[in-house]
Every structure is written in C-alpha cells, then in structure tokens.
Scaffold this motif. Structure first.
Motif, PDB file in Angstrom:
ATOM      1  N   PHE A 125       8.179  19.954  78.932  1.00 36.53           N
ATOM      2  CA  PHE A 125       8.498  21.486  79.612  1.00 36.53           C
ATOM      3  C   PHE A 125       8.559  21.398  81.097  1.00 36.53           C
ATOM      4  CE2 PHE A 125       5.952  23.125  75.716  1.00 36.53           C
ATOM      5  CZ  PHE A 125       6.857  24.170  75.385  1.00 36.53           C
ATOM      6  N   GLN A 126       7.891  20.348  81.620  1.00 33.47           N
ATOM      7  CA  GLN A 126       8.100  20.273  82.959  1.00 33.47           C
ATOM      8  C   GLN A 126       9.380  19.781  83.367  1.00 33.47           C
ATOM      9  OE1 GLN A 126       4.835  17.629  83.761  1.00 33.47           O
ATOM     10  NE2 GLN A 126       3.487  19.390  84.363  1.00 33.47           N
TER      11      GLN A 126
ATOM     12  N   TYR B  67      21.377  25.949  80.404  1.00 31.04           N
ATOM     13  CA  TYR B  67      20.578  25.908  79.122  1.00 31.04           C
ATOM     14  C   TYR B  67      20.938  26.980  77.959  1.00 31.04           C
ATOM     15  CZ  TYR B  67      18.005  29.289  82.234  1.00 31.04           C
ATOM     16  OH  TYR B  67      17.747  30.487  82.884  1.00 31.04           O
TER      17      TYR B  67
ATOM     18  N   ALA C 112      16.442  23.068  84.306  1.00 28.60           N
ATOM     19  CA  ALA C 112      16.840  24.281  84.691  1.00 28.60           C
ATOM     20  C   ALA C 112      17.076  24.711  86.218  1.00 28.60           C
ATOM     21  CB  ALA C 112      16.092  25.487  83.972  1.00 28.60           C
ATOM     22  N   ALA C 113      16.175  24.502  86.970  1.00 25.05           N
ATOM     23  CA  ALA C 113      16.288  24.593  88.366  1.00 25.05           C
ATOM     24  C   ALA C 113      17.252  24.010  88.922  1.00 25.05           C
ATOM     25  CB  ALA C 113      15.026  24.366  88.978  1.00 25.05           C
TER      26      ALA C 113
ATOM     27  N   THR D  76      15.819  34.405  79.463  1.00 22.61           N
ATOM     28  CA  THR D  76      15.223  33.093  79.606  1.00 22.61           C
ATOM     29  C   THR D  76      15.680  32.754  81.298  1.00 22.61           C
ATOM     30  OG1 THR D  76      15.004  32.378  77.541  1.00 22.61           O
ATOM     31  CG2 THR D  76      14.686  30.747  79.202  1.00 22.61           C
ATOM     32  N   THR D  77      14.620  32.520  82.042  1.00 18.97           N
ATOM     33  CA  THR D  77      15.067  32.329  83.458  1.00 18.97           C
ATOM     34  C   THR D  77      14.331  30.705  83.779  1.00 18.97           C
ATOM     35  OG1 THR D  77      13.182  33.109  84.487  1.00 18.97           O
ATOM     36  CG2 THR D  77      15.104  34.533  83.966  1.00 18.97           C
ATOM     37  N   VAL D  78      14.832  30.469  84.933  1.00 23.40           N
ATOM     38  CA  VAL D  78      14.115  28.930  85.521  1.00 23.40           C
ATOM     39  C   VAL D  78      12.563  29.272  85.202  1.00 23.40           C
ATOM     40  CG1 VAL D  78      13.705  27.459  87.389  1.00 23.40           C
ATOM     41  CG2 VAL D  78      15.881  28.213  86.752  1.00 23.40           C
TER      42      VAL D  78
ATOM     43  N   ALA E 168      11.955  20.078  81.496  1.00 27.27           N
ATOM     44  CA  ALA E 168      13.154  21.241  81.105  1.00 27.27           C
ATOM     45  C   ALA E 168      12.970  22.316  82.327  1.00 27.27           C
ATOM     46  CB  ALA E 168      12.621  21.866  79.840  1.00 27.27           C
ATOM     47  N   ALA E 169      11.847  22.334  82.888  1.00 24.87           N
ATOM     48  CA  ALA E 169      12.004  23.558  84.019  1.00 24.87           C
ATOM     49  C   ALA E 169      12.818  22.923  85.393  1.00 24.87           C
ATOM     50  CB  ALA E 169      10.405  23.696  84.445  1.00 24.87           C
TER      51      ALA E 169
ATOM     52  N   PHE F  10      10.717  28.823  82.019  1.00 17.17           N
ATOM     53  CA  PHE F  10      10.488  27.231  81.822  1.00 17.17           C
ATOM     54  C   PHE F  10       9.243  26.850  82.550  1.00 17.17           C
ATOM     55  CE2 PHE F  10      14.962  27.157  80.402  1.00 17.17           C
ATOM     56  CZ  PHE F  10      14.807  26.639  78.974  1.00 17.17           C
ATOM     57  N   GLN F  11       9.215  27.213  84.104  1.00 19.84           N
ATOM     58  CA  GLN F  11       8.249  26.842  84.788  1.00 19.84           C
ATOM     59  C   GLN F  11       6.851  27.301  84.261  1.00 19.84           C
ATOM     60  OE1 GLN F  11       9.867  28.283  88.514  1.00 19.84           O
ATOM     61  NE2 GLN F  11      10.912  26.222  89.126  1.00 19.84           N
TER      62      GLN F  11
END
Lengths: 320, 320
Positions: free
Chosen positions: A170-171, A183, A177-178, B165-167, A173-174, B170-171
């Motif tokens: 998850f980290q 995604y 995404a950032a 779904t946004t950054v 992926a975050a 995920f965070q």
C-alpha cells in the motif's frame, strides 16, 4: 549468491549493456518491472534491451511508448521476475539459462540459478523490488516509470486483494500514485474491462464449473472447443483462474486449460492455510502459497483425477 | 455552516452524548465511518450511540464486536455519509431530519441541511474524512478502528478502482494497513466472495445480456423468475449492475431488475463523457455522472424501449 537492494543498485550503477529477460506468458509484473528498470537505467545513460520468449500483448504497449532500446552486444544478462530458467522459454533458456548474471525476483521458489540473486520473497511483486532498487540508485521515478511499476504491483496483488498484499504494498502504491502513476486507467484496463470474446469464454467456463470435497474445491475447464466457439484464446484465460475461488466456501479454486498439443495447464488458487504450491508441487509444478500452477499431460478425466488427488491431500491436512 | 476538520474535532472534543445517524440501505462507508467515529469517541470517554433506518447486514457485524453503546438522552445529532435528510429513512427523517447538528460527508450533492457541515467533496469516502478528524483529535487508531475505516475507503472506491480514488486514498489506506486494519479479510468479504446463489444469478443474467447502438450499450435483465431458479433475491443484485459496463467498447451499461409489484428498477453505469444522471433524469430518476438509477412502471419490452430512447439521446450527444 544472494545480494541485497544496495548491492544490486551498485551492480547496476557500475555496469552497462544490460539485456533484461522477462518470463514467458508475460504478465504485468514481469513486463512492468523490466520496463521500469529499463527506463530508469536509460535515464542515467545506460544501454538496455528487453526480450521475452513470448510476444507482449497490446495492454502493455503504453510501457514502451517513446522507449528507445539500443542495439548492442549485451554485457550483462538480467532476469526480472523469472523464478527458474525454464520460464525464459525454450529458445532463451537454451541461449541464456546458464548465463544470467543478476536475477531480481520475489518468488520463494526461485532456484537461485543466477550468479547474483536479489530475492525478496515477502514482496508481493517484483515491481516492489525494482522500485526499491531504483530509489536506492537515486533514479527519478517519472510518471511513466511509476505507471509501469504500479501495473506490476496491482496485477500481482489482484488490485490489493490477494494475501501477498502487505503494508509496504500500500505504501509503495501511494508513492507511485503520488509520482504520477496513471492508476485509474491501469486499474480499468486490467481489472474492469472484458473483451466480448473473454466475456463469452467466461460464461461458457462458469457454466461448466464443478464442485468437489463438500464444495470446498471448485474447478472450471477451458477447452480448445471453447476458444473456437467464442473467438477467444489462451491469452485471455488469466483472469478466469481467480473465479472459482471466489465462490463462498471454496478453499481451492482451479482453472484447467487444455493445451494445444494435449494435456492441461492447471492454475490453482487457494484460501487460508491451504498451500497451492504443495498441490502443484506434487504434479511437478510450483508457485506461491496462494497461487500456483502445474501442467498435466493426460486427458481431461485423468488430469482432473490426478489434480483432485493432490488437492485432497492438502484439504485433509487442513482438517487435522 | 461549513466547518473544517479542526473545527469538527473541537466540536466533538468539547461536547458529549452523540447520536450517530447512518443512511438507509447502509453501505460500508456509512457504517464503517460511524463505527470508527463511535469507537474513537468512546475511547476518550464520550457517550455515543449509532442508529440507522435499516438493519445492518451481517458483513458489518465485526465492526460492533465488543462495542458498548450506552443508553442516554442524545445531546447532539451527528449524521455520517448522509447527503440529504430523506436518506435517514422515513422514521428518522421525521424525528431528526431538521435537528442534525453536525454532518460529516463527502457527497457533492449534500444539501447542507445540518447546522454544521464538515464536507469534503474531493474525498472518495466519508471514512477518509472521519480518519482526518480522529487524527486531529489525537485519538489512537486501533486495529478495529482502522478496519472500520478501511471498509469505508475500500468499498466506496470499488477497492481503489473507481475514478474517485486519489493519491490521498492510497496514503490513508497505507496508514490504516499500518495501524492494523484487517484489509485482507475485508477485501475478501466485500470483493472476492460470491454466494453460490449469486454466482448462479450472475450466470443467468449474463447469458441474457443484449447489446444496442453498435455495442456501445449493454443491458442485462434480472427477472423474478431468475430469483426462483437460483435461490437468490434482490439483495444480491448490487454487484451485477457494474458488469455490463465492463465489456470493452460499452459506454452505457444497464441492469434492469424486475420489481415485486411490476415495473423495473434500472441501474445505469457509464464511461467517459456519458452522463448517467441525464439518462435516469429523463425517466424521473437521478444519481451521479457515472452511476444513476430510475424506476420504470411498464412491462419489460416497453421499459427497455423507454430506457433505450433516453440512452440514445446521450449517445447521440456524445458523438457531436
């Protein structure tokens, strides 16, 4: 020799002329990891080329847009997400199987065939490992690199649903995404889109689903005849393998896929404590605890029977 | 009055005796958000009770295990994930509809009926907003609170696949996973499990899928007869409504569900620039751009024809 992320980064930084090898029946993780690594290495001036024993399907086209891979005599052979040399395919296994200098992988079944092995069996995808390596090398994670890696992370975890998904998944992926990973479109393409031919094949396969062992095991079979009837082919079967396990109460879900030259490729998906790699292992296959595969050279009836025998052993063991 | 996260945290810290209201047809977000908020407030000694116009289904049982909700005369009415008072259900709307002191929400359609509104329309779920409030209050995110919030985050984003779904989604998912959210079992329960009756219904419905307008529209119809044949019922149809849109090339996917007293409930899902709420709106329904619904009191043939007329207008407009 096992090496860690830092040693792998150092090796890549200190060398040049990399031939990256993907595994056959390429999936989002082997292609995404190789494409991200190639883009990262090219961004710091290295020569890189990617090859694979099978053609990449069109859903991976975006990973190669604008990617210039140079023609050069490879100095270092690097396998990505390839657990055993046989998965390079016949031709490349013969050519490179005993010459792989570095293997970057996450399969616990990796047989350490490469001279240097960067293996993280707790990693849900090879893409997570490649991400850590690129970060260690201080390579900028561009949006397209982030998209390649996100494809590996999401496809190998069934969009974060498989049991291999960790906090770090998850980290990362975050972070991807950032960094600009696309995604939404990747998730749509890999998880929310069915071709009409796939939809027809899925329907046919599900119609024939059979249950065994008090409904704890569900099996679907995809025959060559089904491809003819639906216009689909084996490239579209990957998603099917997850469907039997979704039925409530099913602990072992199997897709048996009839091969061109006879026999069946069996994809095994399990829940809970049932180890899919044990089931596949008894039939000369392998994989992970939750997902494994084997090939059985027999007709449908006999193949099913052999498979069920192996499944029974695991289910019995689970009840003790 | 719109208030921000900090003001909401202050209000909750400085008061006591909260009655939390969920919306009817409760989903993972309204229940998870309310349960997490209740647990957080109780952990700092507040009195809290949760009510809902509909019964919570068994998949939410885990959220209430060991949760002691006290009996007290409510001092403050707080609605969670409730866009308009009507969604409290007839009884609670009459009782509390004009007395809601605080509403915590993420729907852009929130009509600001509450005295104080903590509204984050860019948030994919109310659970994200509740998470920020709990953090602002310095309340410890225990594993069970993390699980309640993760349920809201994942169900309202279709496990990170919807366009909301946004950054930050995920965070927050990563932070909830790190805090001990039981994400694997939650994902399995909400996304990877089909009852046998649902699986049978899905098969029947997909067999009858019809395509219109050069395959840009796909329609499945669920009849009362199908419930009889499969042992399923209308509570299991929600997931079905997303399936027609998944077919490659389909821009408008529809599930028509035959109602007990005749007529059809139509769930409309669209891709791209096609506005589902326009399609539903012409038939006295409503919703969001990507998902909307309407009820048509007519037989199957006539209902289909009316629906297709409305869809044609949107598809024609899309081509201009």
């Amino acid at each position: 020799m096992r090496i860690d992320i830092r040693q792998t980064a150092d090796f890549l930084l200190n060398n040049d002329g990399f031939l990256l090898l993907c595994h056959v029946s390429p999936d989002g993780d082997t292609v995404g990891s190789a494409a991200a690594l190639a883009r990262g290495l090219i961004s710091i001036g290295k020569k890189v080329r990617i090859i694979c024993g099978d053609k990449f399907t069109k859903e991976y086209d975006f990973m190669f847009e604008g990617l210039e891979m140079s023609d050069f005599e490879p100095e270092h052979i690097v396998a990505v997400d390839v657990a055993v040399p046989k998965l390079l395919g016949e031709e490349y296994c013969a050519l490179y199987g005993d010459r792989v200098e570095l293997c970057i992988d996450h399969h616990s079944t990796n047989d350490l065939y490469a001279r240097k092995v960067c293996l993280e069996p707790d990693s849900a995808s090879a893409a997570e490992v490649v991400y850590l390596i690129l970060r260690q090398m201080n390579i900028k994670i561009t949006p397209i690199i982030a998209s390649c890696l996100y494809t590996g992370v999401s496809t190998d975890t069934g969009c974060f649903r498989f049991s291999n998904t960790t906090v770090r998944t998850f980290q990362i992926a975050a972070e991807l995404a950032a960094a600009g990973a696309d995604y939404y479109n990747i998730n749509q393409a890999f998880f929310e889109t069915k071709t009409k031919t796939y939809a027809a094949l899925e329907r046919l396969a599900l119609e024939g689903m059979k249950f065994f062992f008090d409904d704890r095991c569900a099996v679907i079979t995809v025959t060559r005849r089904m491809y003819e009837k639906t216009g689909s082919d084996e490239t579209e079967t990957a998603k099917l393998s997850n469907l039997p396990r979704q039925i409530e109460g099913v602990k072992v879900g199997v897709m048996m896929r009839e091969l061109k030259d006879g026999g069946f490729k069996c994809s095994i998906r399990t829940h809970g404590d049932i180890d899919a790699s044990n089931i596949a292992g008894r039939l000369s296959g392998g994989g992970h605890a939750g997902a494994a595969a084997c090939t059985i050279n027999a007709d449908k009836e006999q193949a099913t029977s052999m498979l069920l025998d192996s499944i029974r052993i695991e289910l019995d063991a689970d009840e003790i």
